[in-house]
Design a protein around this motif. Sequence first.
Motif, PDB file in Angstrom:
ATOM      1  N   TYR A   1       0.707  -1.201  -0.170  1.00 53.30           N
ATOM      2  CA  TYR A   1       0.032   0.055  -0.018  1.00 53.30           C
ATOM      3  C   TYR A   1       0.843   1.273  -0.042  1.00 53.30           C
ATOM      4  CZ  TYR A   1       0.394   0.871   5.089  1.00 53.30           C
ATOM      5  OH  TYR A   1       0.947   1.023   6.487  1.00 53.30           O
TER       6      TYR A   1
ATOM      7  N   SER B   1      -5.135   9.848   1.053  1.00 49.32           N
ATOM      8  CA  SER B   1      -5.994   8.581   0.588  1.00 49.32           C
ATOM      9  C   SER B   1      -4.580   7.420   0.317  1.00 49.32           C
ATOM     10  CB  SER B   1      -6.274   8.669  -0.917  1.00 49.32           C
ATOM     11  OG  SER B   1      -5.374   9.085  -1.931  1.00 49.32           O
TER      12      SER B   1
ATOM     13  N   VAL C   1      -3.590   3.740  -1.627  1.00 48.24           N
ATOM     14  CA  VAL C   1      -3.881   2.752  -2.780  1.00 48.24           C
ATOM     15  C   VAL C   1      -3.347   1.544  -2.257  1.00 48.24           C
ATOM     16  CG1 VAL C   1      -3.139   2.511  -5.214  1.00 48.24           C
ATOM     17  CG2 VAL C   1      -3.654   4.803  -4.374  1.00 48.24           C
TER      18      VAL C   1
ATOM     19  N   ARG D   1      -2.241  -2.288  -3.545  1.00 50.00           N
ATOM     20  CA  ARG D   1      -2.019  -3.100  -4.777  1.00 50.00           C
ATOM     21  C   ARG D   1      -1.945  -4.385  -4.450  1.00 50.00           C
ATOM     22  NH1 ARG D   1      -1.054   0.391  -8.880  1.00 50.00           N
ATOM     23  NH2 ARG D   1      -0.717   2.429  -8.208  1.00 50.00           N
TER      24      ARG D   1
ATOM     25  N   LYS E   1      -3.429  -2.489  -9.108  1.00 50.14           N
ATOM     26  CA  LYS E   1      -4.323  -1.585  -8.131  1.00 50.14           C
ATOM     27  C   LYS E   1      -5.539  -2.623  -7.676  1.00 50.14           C
ATOM     28  CE  LYS E   1      -7.006   2.205  -8.816  1.00 50.14           C
ATOM     29  NZ  LYS E   1      -7.500   3.328  -9.199  1.00 50.14           N
TER      30      LYS E   1
ATOM     31  N   THR F   1      -8.867   1.821  -3.769  1.00 50.67           N
ATOM     32  CA  THR F   1      -8.335   3.315  -3.175  1.00 50.67           C
ATOM     33  C   THR F   1      -9.302   3.576  -1.984  1.00 50.67           C
ATOM     34  OG1 THR F   1      -7.802   3.875  -5.395  1.00 50.67           O
ATOM     35  CG2 THR F   1      -7.961   5.554  -3.684  1.00 50.67           C
TER      36      THR F   1
END
Length: 76
Positions: A9, A16, A18, A20, A25, A28
């Motif tokens: 991450y 924010s 994200v 993965r 991805k 989010t």
Amino acid sequence: MAAPRGFAYEELADRSVVIRHHGRKATTLRGGRAARFTAEAAAGDPQLVMARWTGDYRHGNERAARQHPRNAARRR
């Protein structure tokens, strides 16, 4: 049960997050959800937390359940 692997991450400048999975991805998170996630990831096993938050959490019994006699009709 094997532990989840392949998650990473990244916290972005706008706060924010994200997440993965194997470089792709998965999701989010923004706002309060991002803050809760980072607190939970810092307190526990980050791989397990990311697997749970993305919904990519397997129990390891999928193959056995597919072969159960109760599910025989679904295999045809």
